[in-house]
Design an enzyme around this catalytic site. Structure first.
Site: not given
Ligand code: MLT
Length: 319
Positions: A231, A260, A279
């Site tokens: 994260r 982001e 990401h």
């Molecule tokens: C998640 O938290 O599952 C991944 O980082 C993917 C996202 O954020 O869409």
């Protein structure tokens, strides 16, 4: 007819589940916040990924909202206390992205240790500078895993095949949870000082915000590299830029960022020993399909039967 709002891209199969169940699906997956904010008062379910922010302002508008379904793991973009106060259930899909996130971590560690992106880019620029891009083997090196849950464990399994020594830190787990020959549990300072590679697999919460800052980079070996596929916000990005530019550490691989998309003048852009991806940890066909199916099934089951799967809160007065 109940309405379900979708404000981030999910796989088609997810839409099909909701439509087959008789919901009116409002597809705002590629729309700006101002556009979906206007329909929030009408909706009963809301499906998101990490791109939408159900914050206090949005939730206060959502007078009929019963459930937010997060297609994925991280819920730092959701104001869960406000949702709870307003009687809105929040669910995520914790099991589905694990393998994709672990495999992206493998890719990042290999890319960082062997300068894969820099080699590719140097060829694009017309150079053949193999002597400037000497890497390091993983065999015999120490991998420090911060957060030894599902993804951390899959990362451990994969790098044990490379002959790495594994150490781990997790505030909720102890050595009793792991075979010491597979993963030696240590405190965070020891992990920081002893690792050749550090890989982060913790959520973003108050306790992990800026967990890796300049003080901690100064504790790392100058030959060490850090990878964040977890994260944004766990690493202090300005401090990381300083640590890389001043050779306090040897490299970094970053898939997630505090804000982001990142700005064009982000401090980590164009640092030679830093690899960035936008990401992509859960961006595989399998994970996208998996989280869409899972979250849409969960939203359907809650709106029809009040069935709760992977609920992260339990509002006293549910809608
Ligand atoms: C998640 O938290 O599952 C991944 O980082 C993917 C996202 O954020 O869409």
């Amino acid at each position: 007819m109940k309405k379900v709002l979708v404000t981030d891209p999910i796989a088609e199969s997810g839409y099909a589940i909701l439509e087959k169940a008789g919901f009116d699906v409002l597809d705002y997956a590629h729309s700006a916040r101002e556009e979906w904010m206007s329909v929030l008062p009408e909706v009963h379910g809301w499906v998101i990924r990490s791109g939408s922010k159900p914050d206090e302002e949005a939730l206060n508008k959502a007078a009929n909202l019963e459930i937010i379904g997060r297609a994925g793991v991280g819920v730092d973009n959701i104001d869960i206390p406000t949702a709870t106060r307003l009687g809105i259930i929040v669910m995520n899909t914790p099991a589905v992205n694990t393998i994709s996130a672990a495999e992206h971590t493998v890719g990042m560690i290999l890319a960082v240790s062997r300068h894969l992106a820099q080699g590719h880019e140097s060829l694009n620029q017309g150079h053949w500078n193999r002597h400037a891009l000497v890497g390091t083997e993983l065999f015999g090196k120490t991998l420090g895993i911060v957060g030894c849950g599902k993804i951390g464990c899959e990362v451990r399994k994969r790098f044990s095949a490379f002959g790495m020594n594994m150490i781990g830190y997790d505030p909720f787990l102890t050595q009793k949870d792991f075979n010491i020959n597979e993963l030696k549990m240590v405190d965070l300072d020891t992990l920081t000082q002893e690792s050749d590679f550090i890989s982060l697999h913790v959520p973003l919460v108050n306790e992990t915000k800026y967990l890796f800052n300049l003080d901690r980079f100064n504790m790392m070996k100058p030959t060490a590299r850090i990878i964040n596929v977890a994260r944004g916000g766990i690493i202090h990005e300005n401090d990381l830029a300083t640590a890389l530019n001043q050779n306090i550490i040897a490299g970094a691989g970053m898939d997630v960022f505090e804000k982001e998309p990142i700005d064009e003048n982000h401090p980590l852009l164009n640092i030679p020993n830093c690899i960035l991806t936008p990401h992509l940890g859960a961006s595989t066909l399998e994970a996208k399909e998996g989280v869409s199916l899972a979250v849409c099934n969960q939203v359907r089951d809650y709106l029809i039967d009040k069935k709760m799967t992977y609920a992260l809160n339990n509002p006293f007065e549910k809608k």
